[in-house]
Design an enzyme around this catalytic site. Structure first.
Site, PDB file in Angstrom:
ATOM      1  N   SER A 148      25.423  16.863 -48.386  1.00  0.00           N
ATOM      2  CA  SER A 148      25.144  15.245 -48.363  1.00  0.00           C
ATOM      3  C   SER A 148      24.963  14.910 -46.879  1.00  0.00           C
ATOM      4  O   SER A 148      25.598  15.009 -46.027  1.00  0.00           O
ATOM      5  CB  SER A 148      26.100  14.483 -49.019  1.00  0.00           C
ATOM      6  OG  SER A 148      25.879  13.077 -49.070  1.00  0.00           O
ATOM      7  N   LYS A 149      24.009  13.984 -46.761  1.00  0.00           N
ATOM      8  CA  LYS A 149      23.533  13.263 -45.440  1.00  0.00           C
ATOM      9  C   LYS A 149      24.957  12.339 -45.255  1.00  0.00           C
ATOM     10  O   LYS A 149      25.323  12.045 -44.299  1.00  0.00           O
ATOM     11  CB  LYS A 149      22.209  12.514 -45.585  1.00  0.00           C
ATOM     12  CG  LYS A 149      21.048  13.323 -45.596  1.00  0.00           C
ATOM     13  CD  LYS A 149      19.804  12.189 -45.756  1.00  0.00           C
ATOM     14  CE  LYS A 149      18.749  13.139 -46.152  1.00  0.00           C
ATOM     15  NZ  LYS A 149      17.620  12.085 -46.611  1.00  0.00           N
TER      16      LYS A 149
END
Length: 293
Positions: free
Chosen positions: A266-267
């Protein structure tokens, strides 16, 4: 008589420019590119930048840099969702006119609180395949006059699909063609599992479900290649395609790249960006090997 030319398959990679790309994005982009090449097809790039508050030109430029470094090429122009809000609004209007969408006044926090209260009292609350609680039925049964008054007063609201009415209106079972890393073949769609999904958000234009459905049709996408985390969402997209009279692409949901803790990269969790790997001296060929390609 000369037969008509066969349409080239159309694939698309559709990142959101709200952070730096990581290995999970690289896997999806490369699989799209590889499948497009193998099929003699076209590869399109789309910026899913509806969340204007988080998406920036800087992140968009960084995406181009990362994809170029990976050796990808795509057709121009790049489609930006922020430039097509009128198309999503027109699709929403179709559903509203048919009585299949209604204004929703409860916030996500209020919905979560309602579900938690119910579950604390040992009354199960329906949840969608991602674990989010279904929207309560309160707003679905408001009268038009009450809705108009609340909207006229400036009360914040979004728009949701009346799932029960929408399914009843098509009168047929939905399926999709799947060739991915999980179930394959003709998959039975179950849009009801999602409850009354958001079509237009109160804090941003449109929603993922509505915009991606309109986008894929507008771009002539024939093959949707994306992660397995979106497998079940395809049920909603097939329903919207049917309601709006849009074509159904073929689907290929690929494996995910997981972190050491077993969660999807995930960013927002700060997982290692491709740019950092590039700075560390990794090559695009090494990235391919790292991803098992």
């Amino acid at each position: 008589m000369i037969p008509p030319a066969r349409q080239k398959p159309v694939f698309r990679f559709a990142p959101s420019p709200n952070g730096r790309l990581h290995l999970g994005h690289a896997l999806s982009a490369l699989i799209n590119a590889d499948m497009a090449k193998a099929a003699g097809g076209r590869l399109l790039l789309r910026m899913e930048d509806i969340d204007i508050g988080r998406c920036t030109p800087e992140f968009e430029t960084a995406i181009y840099d990362d994809l170029t470094w990976l050796g990808l090429a795509w057709e121009e122009p790049v489609r930006r969702q922020s430039e097509h809000l009128d198309e999503y609004r027109a699709a929403l209007k179709q559903l509203i006119v048919r009585g299949l969408a209604y204004p929703a006044f409860m916030t996500r926090g209020e919905v979560k609180a309602r579900a938690a209260q119910s579950e604390e009292q040992d009354r199960p609350w329906p949840r969608d395949p991602d674990g989010a609680p279904h929207y309560p039925e309160d707003d679905r049964f408001l009268t038009d006059s009450v809705r108009r008054k609340r909207i006229a007063s400036g009360e914040r609201h979004g728009w949701r699909l009346d799932m029960e009415s929408a399914i009843a209106s098509i009168g047929t079972a939905l399926t999709w063609a799947e060739t991915g890393d999980g179930e394959t073949g003709e998959i039975a769609a179950d849009p009801a599992a999602w409850g009354d999904v958001v079509l237009w958000r109160s804090d941003a234009p449109s929603s993922y479900h509505l915009s991606v459905t309109v986008d894929d049709a507008a771009q002539g996408v024939t093959h949707v290649v994306r992660g397995l985390d979106l497998f079940h969402a395809t049920s909603v997209h097939r329903l919207l395609q049917t309601l709006l009279g849009l074509p159904a692409p073929r689907y290929h949901h690929h494996r995910l790249i997981l972190g050491k803790d077993g969660r999807k990269l995930s960013k927002s969790q700060g997982d290692t960006a491709l740019a950092e790997l590039r700075k560390a001296g990794r090559t695009s060929e090494e990235i391919r090997r790292l991803l098992g390609l």
